[in-house]
Design a protein around this motif. Sequence first.
Motif, PDB file in Angstrom:
ATOM      1  N   ASP A 124       3.924  -3.970   0.304  1.00 25.80           N
ATOM      2  CA  ASP A 124       3.110  -3.434   1.385  1.00 25.80           C
ATOM      3  C   ASP A 124       2.933  -1.943   1.169  1.00 25.80           C
ATOM      4  O   ASP A 124       3.697  -1.307   0.429  1.00 25.80           O
ATOM      5  CB  ASP A 124       3.783  -3.699   2.739  1.00 25.80           C
ATOM      6  CG  ASP A 124       3.749  -5.172   3.119  1.00 25.80           C
ATOM      7  OD1 ASP A 124       2.717  -5.826   2.851  1.00 25.80           O
ATOM      8  OD2 ASP A 124       4.752  -5.662   3.672  1.00 25.80           O
ATOM      9  N   SER A 125       1.938  -1.366   1.823  1.00 23.87           N
ATOM     10  CA  SER A 125       1.622   0.046   1.640  1.00 23.87           C
ATOM     11  C   SER A 125       2.823   0.934   1.963  1.00 23.87           C
ATOM     12  O   SER A 125       3.404   0.852   3.054  1.00 23.87           O
ATOM     13  CB  SER A 125       0.440   0.436   2.539  1.00 23.87           C
ATOM     14  OG  SER A 125       0.142   1.808   2.404  1.00 23.87           O
ATOM     15  N   GLY A 126       3.192   1.776   0.997  1.00 23.62           N
ATOM     16  CA  GLY A 126       4.287   2.722   1.196  1.00 23.62           C
ATOM     17  C   GLY A 126       5.671   2.114   1.164  1.00 23.62           C
ATOM     18  O   GLY A 126       6.661   2.827   1.350  1.00 23.62           O
ATOM     19  N   GLU A 127       5.796   0.803   0.908  1.00 21.12           N
ATOM     20  CA  GLU A 127       7.093   0.131   0.916  1.00 21.12           C
ATOM     21  C   GLU A 127       7.591  -0.108  -0.501  1.00 21.12           C
ATOM     22  O   GLU A 127       6.803  -0.143  -1.456  1.00 21.12           O
ATOM     23  CB  GLU A 127       6.997  -1.195   1.668  1.00 21.12           C
ATOM     24  CG  GLU A 127       6.616  -1.057   3.130  1.00 21.12           C
ATOM     25  CD  GLU A 127       7.627  -0.256   3.925  1.00 21.12           C
ATOM     26  OE1 GLU A 127       8.845  -0.371   3.624  1.00 21.12           O
ATOM     27  OE2 GLU A 127       7.216   0.497   4.821  1.00 21.12           O
ATOM     28  N   THR A 128       8.896  -0.284  -0.634  1.00 18.12           N
ATOM     29  CA  THR A 128       9.498  -0.531  -1.945  1.00 18.12           C
ATOM     30  C   THR A 128      10.179  -1.894  -2.034  1.00 18.12           C
ATOM     31  O   THR A 128      10.666  -2.266  -3.099  1.00 18.12           O
ATOM     32  CB  THR A 128      10.524   0.568  -2.275  1.00 18.12           C
ATOM     33  OG1 THR A 128      11.539   0.585  -1.267  1.00 18.12           O
ATOM     34  CG2 THR A 128       9.851   1.929  -2.343  1.00 18.12           C
ATOM     35  N   ALA A 129      10.218  -2.618  -0.898  1.00 20.63           N
ATOM     36  CA  ALA A 129      10.781  -3.975  -0.909  1.00 20.63           C
ATOM     37  C   ALA A 129       9.678  -4.969  -1.248  1.00 20.63           C
ATOM     38  O   ALA A 129       8.553  -4.869  -0.749  1.00 20.63           O
ATOM     39  CB  ALA A 129      11.393  -4.298   0.450  1.00 20.63           C
ATOM     40  N   ALA A 134       5.454 -12.260  -3.377  1.00 17.13           N
ATOM     41  CA  ALA A 134       5.476 -11.700  -4.731  1.00 17.13           C
ATOM     42  C   ALA A 134       6.318 -12.547  -5.672  1.00 17.13           C
ATOM     43  O   ALA A 134       6.146 -12.485  -6.889  1.00 17.13           O
ATOM     44  CB  ALA A 134       6.015 -10.269  -4.701  1.00 17.13           C
ATOM     45  N   ALA A 135       7.212 -13.359  -5.114  1.00 18.59           N
ATOM     46  CA  ALA A 135       8.133 -14.140  -5.946  1.00 18.59           C
ATOM     47  C   ALA A 135       7.412 -15.069  -6.926  1.00 18.59           C
ATOM     48  O   ALA A 135       7.738 -15.074  -8.118  1.00 18.59           O
ATOM     49  CB  ALA A 135       9.099 -14.919  -5.057  1.00 18.59           C
ATOM     50  N   PRO A 136       6.448 -15.886  -6.485  1.00 16.75           N
ATOM     51  CA  PRO A 136       5.776 -16.769  -7.457  1.00 16.75           C
ATOM     52  C   PRO A 136       5.070 -15.996  -8.568  1.00 16.75           C
ATOM     53  O   PRO A 136       5.057 -16.440  -9.726  1.00 16.75           O
ATOM     54  CB  PRO A 136       4.768 -17.535  -6.586  1.00 16.75           C
ATOM     55  CG  PRO A 136       5.292 -17.432  -5.206  1.00 16.75           C
ATOM     56  CD  PRO A 136       5.959 -16.114  -5.118  1.00 16.75           C
ATOM     57  N   LEU A 137       4.512 -14.845  -8.236  1.00 13.86           N
ATOM     58  CA  LEU A 137       3.799 -14.047  -9.231  1.00 13.86           C
ATOM     59  C   LEU A 137       4.763 -13.503 -10.284  1.00 13.86           C
ATOM     60  O   LEU A 137       4.473 -13.529 -11.488  1.00 13.86           O
ATOM     61  CB  LEU A 137       3.076 -12.902  -8.528  1.00 13.86           C
ATOM     62  CG  LEU A 137       1.952 -12.195  -9.292  1.00 13.86           C
ATOM     63  CD1 LEU A 137       0.909 -13.190  -9.779  1.00 13.86           C
ATOM     64  CD2 LEU A 137       1.304 -11.143  -8.409  1.00 13.86           C
ATOM     65  N   ASN A 215     -10.831   3.911  -6.601  1.00 12.33           N
ATOM     66  CA  ASN A 215     -10.095   4.404  -7.759  1.00 12.33           C
ATOM     67  C   ASN A 215      -8.609   4.565  -7.462  1.00 12.33           C
ATOM     68  O   ASN A 215      -7.752   4.281  -8.316  1.00 12.33           O
ATOM     69  CB  ASN A 215     -10.680   5.728  -8.230  1.00 12.33           C
ATOM     70  CG  ASN A 215     -11.967   5.544  -9.017  1.00 12.33           C
ATOM     71  OD1 ASN A 215     -12.354   4.426  -9.341  1.00 12.33           O
ATOM     72  ND2 ASN A 215     -12.639   6.639  -9.316  1.00 12.33           N
ATOM     73  N   ARG A 216      -8.302   5.030  -6.260  1.00 13.76           N
ATOM     74  CA  ARG A 216      -6.884   5.170  -5.910  1.00 13.76           C
ATOM     75  C   ARG A 216      -6.192   3.807  -5.894  1.00 13.76           C
ATOM     76  O   ARG A 216      -5.018   3.690  -6.265  1.00 13.76           O
ATOM     77  CB  ARG A 216      -6.745   5.874  -4.561  1.00 13.76           C
ATOM     78  CG  ARG A 216      -6.987   7.378  -4.634  1.00 13.76           C
ATOM     79  CD  ARG A 216      -6.571   8.081  -3.351  1.00 13.76           C
ATOM     80  NE  ARG A 216      -7.508   7.799  -2.263  1.00 13.76           N
ATOM     81  CZ  ARG A 216      -8.595   8.516  -2.029  1.00 13.76           C
ATOM     82  NH1 ARG A 216      -8.894   9.564  -2.788  1.00 13.76           N
ATOM     83  NH2 ARG A 216      -9.386   8.219  -1.011  1.00 13.76           N
ATOM     84  N   ALA A 217      -6.918   2.776  -5.468  1.00 13.00           N
ATOM     85  CA  ALA A 217      -6.346   1.425  -5.474  1.00 13.00           C
ATOM     86  C   ALA A 217      -6.043   0.964  -6.898  1.00 13.00           C
ATOM     87  O   ALA A 217      -5.053   0.266  -7.142  1.00 13.00           O
ATOM     88  CB  ALA A 217      -7.305   0.455  -4.789  1.00 13.00           C
ATOM     89  N   LYS A 218      -6.891   1.343  -7.864  1.00 12.47           N
ATOM     90  CA  LYS A 218      -6.654   0.974  -9.259  1.00 12.47           C
ATOM     91  C   LYS A 218      -5.409   1.668  -9.810  1.00 12.47           C
ATOM     92  O   LYS A 218      -4.699   1.106 -10.655  1.00 12.47           O
ATOM     93  CB  LYS A 218      -7.866   1.343 -10.115  1.00 12.47           C
ATOM     94  CG  LYS A 218      -9.119   0.537  -9.801  1.00 12.47           C
ATOM     95  CD  LYS A 218     -10.283   1.006 -10.666  1.00 12.47           C
ATOM     96  CE  LYS A 218     -11.563   0.232 -10.340  1.00 12.47           C
ATOM     97  NZ  LYS A 218     -12.707   0.715 -11.158  1.00 12.47           N
ATOM     98  N   ASN A 219      -5.160   2.873  -9.350  1.00 14.26           N
ATOM     99  CA  ASN A 219      -4.015   3.634  -9.862  1.00 14.26           C
ATOM    100  C   ASN A 219      -2.689   3.176  -9.267  1.00 14.26           C
ATOM    101  O   ASN A 219      -1.637   3.421  -9.867  1.00 14.26           O
ATOM    102  CB  ASN A 219      -4.220   5.124  -9.600  1.00 14.26           C
ATOM    103  CG  ASN A 219      -5.346   5.704 -10.429  1.00 14.26           C
ATOM    104  OD1 ASN A 219      -5.612   5.244 -11.540  1.00 14.26           O
ATOM    105  ND2 ASN A 219      -6.039   6.705  -9.894  1.00 14.26           N
ATOM    106  N   ARG A 220      -2.729   2.533  -8.109  1.00 17.30           N
ATOM    107  CA  ARG A 220      -1.500   2.008  -7.509  1.00 17.30           C
ATOM    108  C   ARG A 220      -1.207   0.658  -8.160  1.00 17.30           C
ATOM    109  O   ARG A 220      -1.824  -0.351  -7.832  1.00 17.30           O
ATOM    110  CB  ARG A 220      -1.662   1.855  -5.996  1.00 17.30           C
ATOM    111  CG  ARG A 220      -1.905   3.161  -5.262  1.00 17.30           C
ATOM    112  CD  ARG A 220      -1.795   2.972  -3.760  1.00 17.30           C
ATOM    113  NE  ARG A 220      -2.750   1.987  -3.248  1.00 17.30           N
ATOM    114  CZ  ARG A 220      -3.974   2.284  -2.806  1.00 17.30           C
ATOM    115  NH1 ARG A 220      -4.396   3.542  -2.813  1.00 17.30           N
ATOM    116  NH2 ARG A 220      -4.771   1.329  -2.350  1.00 17.30           N
TER     117      ARG A 220
END
Length: 248
Positions: A124-129, A134-137, A215-220
Amino acid sequence: MARKKKKNGGGGGSPAWMVTYSDMVTLLLTFFVLLLSMADINQIKFTKAIGSLRGALGVLDSKEYEDVLPLDLMAQQNNLNESLQRVYQNIKNRIDNLEVNENIKLVKDRGAVVLRLNDSLLFDSGETALKPRAAPLLREVAQLVRPLHLDMRVEGHTDNVPVSRPGISNWDISIERAVSVVKFLTSRDLLPPSRLSAAGYGDQRPLVRNDSPENRAKNRRVDFYLEQDEHYREQLPYLIDSREQYPF
């Protein structure tokens, strides 16, 4: 009338300051020779640099600098390019055969094969968990990488928008995300820890300019760099070395 005696001029020889200056230059030369003797020189890059310098000075056509490479190093370079192409094609075939998620992009970057995911697929935005979905990916990524004799470095990247939480920077976000991915892969026994490493670069390695929301979305993103093992890296020192990629 008595004549005055002339004072002795002190004889010939170099001025006193010249002796001190010569000593200093000699010491500096000795110091740099010592540094050079202890340096680990990348032979291919060094030879190319010499060729480029010769071209700039008119000794050798700058377009012909590759001709000064020793034949064995040129052969190693060609083998690396062929090996990289084989790895790329192997992974591409597995992606096609396994019908892997279309959001996993396969690219070549900095002399390595890279699996690239947009950060929104994992966090999620700004999160690190990691998100639950995301597990299947990540399991698909592990399924692709597991049969290959390659190490994998997980890199976290952000855009240049400052983090809203106090005391947290884009550097922190990027490295914590990379570590979260590595922890997931190891804790589920998807990949052995010996094949994994993590790095975070914040907004320092953008793919495109951070001048629009798109463009910012591509860099994240989160990049999965696939590299040869350590023994192969010793034979080909110009391979990417993850130890040289850490920002701190």
